[in-house]
Scaffold this motif. Structure first.
Motif, PDB file in Angstrom:
ATOM      1  N   ILE A 387     -27.273  10.739   7.087  1.00  0.00           N
ATOM      2  CA  ILE A 387     -27.150  12.257   6.201  1.00  0.00           C
ATOM      3  C   ILE A 387     -28.351  12.241   5.429  1.00  0.00           C
ATOM      4  CG2 ILE A 387     -25.306  13.366   5.133  1.00  0.00           C
ATOM      5  CD1 ILE A 387     -23.674  11.694   7.021  1.00  0.00           C
ATOM      6  N   ALA A 388     -27.911  11.304   4.328  1.00  0.00           N
ATOM      7  CA  ALA A 388     -29.118  11.265   2.854  1.00  0.00           C
ATOM      8  C   ALA A 388     -30.234  11.409   3.355  1.00  0.00           C
ATOM      9  CB  ALA A 388     -28.392   9.703   2.298  1.00  0.00           C
ATOM     10  N   SER A 389     -30.710  10.770   4.582  1.00  0.00           N
ATOM     11  CA  SER A 389     -32.163  11.409   4.836  1.00  0.00           C
ATOM     12  C   SER A 389     -32.174  12.939   4.710  1.00  0.00           C
ATOM     13  CB  SER A 389     -32.995  10.862   6.514  1.00  0.00           C
ATOM     14  OG  SER A 389     -32.160  11.201   6.983  1.00  0.00           O
ATOM     15  N   HIS A 390     -31.250  13.445   5.037  1.00  0.00           N
ATOM     16  CA  HIS A 390     -31.815  15.007   5.408  1.00  0.00           C
ATOM     17  C   HIS A 390     -31.430  15.648   3.840  1.00  0.00           C
ATOM     18  CE1 HIS A 390     -33.308  14.415   9.209  1.00  0.00           C
ATOM     19  NE2 HIS A 390     -31.596  13.242   9.330  1.00  0.00           N
ATOM     20  N   TYR A 391     -30.137  15.206   3.464  1.00  0.00           N
ATOM     21  CA  TYR A 391     -28.907  15.734   2.331  1.00  0.00           C
ATOM     22  C   TYR A 391     -29.259  15.059   1.085  1.00  0.00           C
ATOM     23  CZ  TYR A 391     -26.437  18.697   5.742  1.00  0.00           C
ATOM     24  OH  TYR A 391     -26.339  19.210   7.247  1.00  0.00           O
ATOM     25  N   ASP A 392     -29.089  15.701  -0.410  1.00  0.00           N
ATOM     26  CA  ASP A 392     -29.570  15.461  -1.200  1.00  0.00           C
ATOM     27  C   ASP A 392     -28.454  15.163  -2.271  1.00  0.00           C
ATOM     28  OD1 ASP A 392     -32.402  14.948  -1.103  1.00  0.00           O
ATOM     29  OD2 ASP A 392     -32.757  16.991  -2.380  1.00  0.00           O
ATOM     30  N   LYS A 393     -27.443  16.363  -1.718  1.00  0.00           N
ATOM     31  CA  LYS A 393     -26.194  16.318  -1.962  1.00  0.00           C
ATOM     32  C   LYS A 393     -25.131  15.833  -1.107  1.00  0.00           C
ATOM     33  CE  LYS A 393     -26.933  19.463  -5.749  1.00  0.00           C
ATOM     34  NZ  LYS A 393     -27.215  19.017  -6.802  1.00  0.00           N
ATOM     35  N   ILE A 394     -24.288  14.953  -1.393  1.00  0.00           N
ATOM     36  CA  ILE A 394     -23.024  14.844   0.282  1.00  0.00           C
ATOM     37  C   ILE A 394     -22.319  14.342  -0.825  1.00  0.00           C
ATOM     38  CG2 ILE A 394     -22.744  12.451   1.462  1.00  0.00           C
ATOM     39  CD1 ILE A 394     -25.611  12.010   1.489  1.00  0.00           C
ATOM     40  N   LEU A 395     -20.910  14.563   0.098  1.00  0.00           N
ATOM     41  CA  LEU A 395     -19.060  14.162  -0.842  1.00  0.00           C
ATOM     42  C   LEU A 395     -18.681  13.613   0.011  1.00  0.00           C
ATOM     43  CD1 LEU A 395     -16.977  15.779  -2.670  1.00  0.00           C
ATOM     44  CD2 LEU A 395     -16.329  17.578  -1.631  1.00  0.00           C
ATOM     45  N   VAL A 396     -17.873  12.253  -0.057  1.00  0.00           N
ATOM     46  CA  VAL A 396     -17.057  12.060   1.121  1.00  0.00           C
ATOM     47  C   VAL A 396     -15.561  12.101   0.387  1.00  0.00           C
ATOM     48  CG1 VAL A 396     -16.829   9.452   1.951  1.00  0.00           C
ATOM     49  CG2 VAL A 396     -19.226  10.618   1.134  1.00  0.00           C
ATOM     50  N   ILE A 397     -14.940  12.099   1.446  1.00  0.00           N
ATOM     51  CA  ILE A 397     -13.206  11.784   1.387  1.00  0.00           C
ATOM     52  C   ILE A 397     -12.920  11.591   2.270  1.00  0.00           C
ATOM     53  CG2 ILE A 397     -11.320  13.231   1.141  1.00  0.00           C
ATOM     54  CD1 ILE A 397     -12.922  16.384   0.833  1.00  0.00           C
ATOM     55  N   THR A 398     -12.411   9.995   1.474  1.00  0.00           N
ATOM     56  CA  THR A 398     -11.468   9.470   2.363  1.00  0.00           C
ATOM     57  C   THR A 398     -10.098   9.270   2.247  1.00  0.00           C
ATOM     58  OG1 THR A 398     -11.661   7.608   0.917  1.00  0.00           O
ATOM     59  CG2 THR A 398     -13.320   7.593   1.513  1.00  0.00           C
ATOM     60  N   VAL A 399      -9.057   8.187   3.498  1.00  0.00           N
ATOM     61  CA  VAL A 399      -8.124   7.523   3.307  1.00  0.00           C
ATOM     62  C   VAL A 399      -7.831   7.217   1.527  1.00  0.00           C
ATOM     63  CG1 VAL A 399      -8.956   5.795   4.513  1.00  0.00           C
ATOM     64  CG2 VAL A 399      -6.487   6.954   4.984  1.00  0.00           C
ATOM     65  N   ALA A 400      -6.897   7.332   1.783  1.00  0.00           N
ATOM     66  CA  ALA A 400      -6.173   7.006   0.560  1.00  0.00           C
ATOM     67  C   ALA A 400      -6.718   5.460  -0.237  1.00  0.00           C
ATOM     68  CB  ALA A 400      -4.475   6.940  -0.099  1.00  0.00           C
ATOM     69  N   LYS A 401      -7.124   5.140  -1.443  1.00  0.00           N
ATOM     70  CA  LYS A 401      -8.019   3.495  -1.778  1.00  0.00           C
ATOM     71  C   LYS A 401      -6.175   2.590  -1.149  1.00  0.00           C
ATOM     72  CE  LYS A 401      -9.794   3.369  -4.981  1.00  0.00           C
ATOM     73  NZ  LYS A 401     -10.090   3.414  -6.752  1.00  0.00           N
ATOM     74  N   ALA A 402      -5.040   2.876  -1.766  1.00  0.00           N
ATOM     75  CA  ALA A 402      -4.497   2.341  -1.630  1.00  0.00           C
ATOM     76  C   ALA A 402      -4.055   1.698  -0.265  1.00  0.00           C
ATOM     77  CB  ALA A 402      -3.105   3.246  -2.200  1.00  0.00           C
ATOM     78  N   GLN A 403      -4.106   2.471   0.774  1.00  0.00           N
ATOM     79  CA  GLN A 403      -4.170   2.590   2.289  1.00  0.00           C
ATOM     80  C   GLN A 403      -5.208   1.414   3.096  1.00  0.00           C
ATOM     81  OE1 GLN A 403      -2.736   5.353   4.386  1.00  0.00           O
ATOM     82  NE2 GLN A 403      -1.177   6.669   2.754  1.00  0.00           N
ATOM     83  N   SER A 404      -6.122   1.283   2.709  1.00  0.00           N
ATOM     84  CA  SER A 404      -7.189   0.789   3.245  1.00  0.00           C
ATOM     85  C   SER A 404      -8.920   0.986   2.167  1.00  0.00           C
ATOM     86  CB  SER A 404      -7.801   1.943   4.370  1.00  0.00           C
ATOM     87  OG  SER A 404      -9.221   1.896   4.675  1.00  0.00           O
ATOM     88  N   GLY A 405      -9.793   0.103   2.430  1.00  0.00           N
ATOM     89  CA  GLY A 405     -10.853  -0.702   1.922  1.00  0.00           C
ATOM     90  C   GLY A 405     -11.778   0.712   2.086  1.00  0.00           C
ATOM     91  N   THR A 406     -12.292   1.334   2.584  1.00  0.00           N
ATOM     92  CA  THR A 406     -12.332   2.174   3.315  1.00  0.00           C
ATOM     93  C   THR A 406     -13.355   3.182   2.035  1.00  0.00           C
ATOM     94  OG1 THR A 406     -11.842   2.708   5.487  1.00  0.00           O
ATOM     95  CG2 THR A 406     -13.663   4.181   5.131  1.00  0.00           C
ATOM     96  N   HIS A 407     -12.452   3.150   1.097  1.00  0.00           N
ATOM     97  CA  HIS A 407     -13.362   4.514   0.353  1.00  0.00           C
ATOM     98  C   HIS A 407     -14.401   2.921  -1.018  1.00  0.00           C
ATOM     99  CE1 HIS A 407     -13.268   5.529  -4.006  1.00  0.00           C
ATOM    100  NE2 HIS A 407     -13.272   6.701  -3.958  1.00  0.00           N
TER     101      HIS A 407
END
Length: 598
Positions: A387-407
């Motif tokens: 994605i970064a190879s095509h965009y200079d600005k990226i917004l990521v919205i993840t599941v709650a940090k308290a529930q998963s290490g995904t963030h």
């Protein structure tokens, strides 16, 4: 240095030298990628295949054992159409070795020529003018020159010229290449491999290039092409392990489900590649054939849009726990990173290779209850990198940090690209399921309005505390089996027929919002909580989620509509990762108060 035979060490370093040359030129290969799909990733896929060879292949006592190691590594790392064809060709080379002896020019020629049918056979519909053609022409040249060359360098140099000439002919054999004024990307990758292989045989010395993995691809460098409509959405791959695998049987069973089908490997291990709209069905078939060691399903529609049809200057990314209809995500070009679902001895990709429609009916049949797992850090880094190879600005919205290490995984992966000048912000939604989905929906609307990244982040951060999910749990047994509730508490709750309303607190941790002792009372409690929030803050949008219980979801929807006076944003099956904890029959309401007073 004149090399007249290949021992284990020479064959090993020849392959590493070839692999390194492919990796070094991955940018060029991505730029000219138009067949079979214009998704700009042939170079990245071939580089991944070659990286795995470099990392996993080992020098053994004999040439045959060394080639076995190289072939196995190639299958493990094979990615993309061309990567799997090359991996199968390498496996064909291994299977064509007649003895453990060092390779002479004659035995080398016999080996590479005998391997060509293996590569062709792996492809359900071989297309000339692609990598397979150049492989064949190169192997034929090796066979022609084997009796006339004085050493391996001369043999490979002469044959490389034939491969280059064959590559130049690819636009005349394939119309899409001619229209785009490019040669075939995979075929060019094979030529780079041959050139690197040949270079080692000139000197007998391998020099590792430690900078080849640092190359970044800026989207402005992509040439302009005409791109056909993508009919099969997912570039789907699997690595399968088993005993007496029947590659032809696998190929025949998968053929009705897509195109660009390749089944490579041997009786013990197979790599499968197919472009399909039904990745879930592909893996339901494959799980009956052996153990699924790896799986991948890249969204080629989104990749194509990123490279050539971007609607907005900001890329919006979320994870698969965010429940949002695919049609909406397609309309607004929202990227979804699937999380891992450990189920029935295999790891599936949530919502892609395992959907709620398939998952929930199987939930009561398995002995070992499914588990979720955050994505592999390298996978997330590769995903963000594309994605970064095509965009200079990226917004990521993840599941709650308290529930998963995904963030945390996303934030760490983003650091690499921030250092390269990309503006990437990762938001902890402190929500899940439909509540996370509504925040993503709001962010997409703000992007469409042309708001700045900083403004969007500020607004989403302020809305998190006024967004909520209320889950009506029908049966406690799923919470017990998933480990969300201990057996003692579960038994006690079952005895009194407890039907809790589950929610999330301000930090995103699970909490009990209300207790009820019947389904009707449970749903009434949810409406009471919504009524209080609507009175104090004014609910402006809501969504209904369910775990394979549409009838109950519609009942909840009627109650919510009667209270609020407007229709939901959507009604859909809840994320498998959320649903496996709450259980089949679960219904949830998510809502947002955009005019809150807090």
């Amino acid at each position: 240095m004149s090399i007249t035979y290949l021992d284990s060490e020479k064959i090993y370093y020849s392959f590493l030298s070839g692999a390194q040359e492919v990796i070094r030129n991955k940018r060029v290969l991505n730029e000219i990628n138009v067949f079979p799909v214009s998704d700009g990733d042939t170079g990245s896929n071939l580089a991944h295949t070659m990286h795995t060879i470099m990392q996993e292949a080992k020098i053994a006592q004999t040439v045959k054992e060394t080639m076995n190691s190289i072939a196995d590594a190639a299958l493990n790392g094979a990615r993309g159409n061309s990567g799997i064809i090359i991996a199968q060709y390498i496996n064909g080379i291994f299977m064509s070795i007649r003895s453990d002896d060092n390779l002479t020019m004659a035995s080398f020629a016999d080996m590479v020529k005998s391997a060509v049918p293996h590569a062709y056979h792996a492809i359900s519909n071989p297309v000339e003018g692609t990598i397979i053609t150049v492989i064949k022409d190169w192997a034929d040249a090796i066979d022609r020159y084997k009796d006339h060359a004085k050493d391996f360098h001369e043999l490979l140099s002469s044959s490389a010229q034939v491969a280059i000439a064959s590559l130049k002919e690819t636009p005349h054999q394939l119309k899409i290449l001619e229209e785009s004024n490019v040669v075939d990307s995979g075929a060019k990758g094979f030529v780079y491999f041959v050139e690197g292989f040949t270079q080692f045989l000139k000197t007998g010395h391998f020099v590792s290039d430690h900078e080849i993995d640092q190359e970044d691809i800026d989207f402005v460098e992509y040439p302009s092409h005409d791109h056909d409509v993508i009919h099969e959405r997912f570039c789907t791959e699997a690595l399968l392990s088993g005993k007496d695998l029947d590659l032809d049987e696998i190929r025949n069973e998968l053929k009705p489900y897509g195109d660009s089908l390749i089944v490579a490997g041997n009786t013990g291990k197979a790599k499968v590649h197919i472009h399909t709209n039904e990745p879930t069905q592909i893996f339901q078939i494959l799980k009956t054939k052996g153990i699924i060691l790896q799986q991948k399903a890249d969204d080629m529609i989104r990749q194509n849009e990123d490279a050539y049809h971007r609607k907005y200057p900001i890329a919006l990314v979320t994870d698969s726990i965010a429940d949002l209809p695919l049609a909406y995500m397609d309309e607004h070009q929202i990227h979804m990173m699937p999380l891992n679902l450990l189920f029935d001895s295999s790891t599936y990709l949530d919502k892609v290779t395992m959907t709620p429609e398939v998952f929930y009916p199987l939930l009561d049949q398995v002995e070992e209850y499914p588990k979720s797992a955050q994505p592999n850090p390298k996978v997330v880094e590769n995903y963000l990198g594309t994605i970064a190879s095509h965009y200079d600005k990226i917004l990521v919205i993840t599941v709650a940090k308290a529930q998963s290490g995904t963030h945390g995984v996303f934030d760490k992966a983003a650091d690499r690209f921030r250092k390269e000048g990309k503006d990437i912000i990762v938001i902890d939604s402190k929500q899940n399921s439909g509540a996370e989905g509504l925040l993503v929906m709001k962010a997409s609307e703000l992007i469409q309005e042309g708001r700045s990244l900083e403004e969007i982040v500020q607004e989403i951060d302020s809305l998190k505390k006024d967004t909520r999910i209320l889950v009506s749990v029908k049966n406690l047994k799923y919470m017990v089996r998933s480990g969300r509730l201990n057996k003692t508490a579960g038994l006690a709750g079952s005895i009194v027929n407890l039907k809790p309303v589950v929610s999330l607190d301000e930090e995103g941790k699970g909490s009990i919002a209300a207790k009820a002792f019947s389904i009707k009372s449970n749903m009434d409690k949810i409406i009471q909580i919504m009524d209080e929030d609507h009175t104090n803050k004014q609910i402006t949008r809501f969504a209904i989620l369910h775990a394979n219980d549409e009838k109950r979801a519609l009942e909840m929807n009627e109650k919510a509509k009667a209270l609020l006076g407007f229709e939901p944003e959507y009604i859909m099956n809840i994320s498998t990762i959320v649903g496996m904890s709450a259980g089949v029959g679960t219904v949830a309401v998510s809502y947002m108060c955009e005019k809150g007073d807090s």
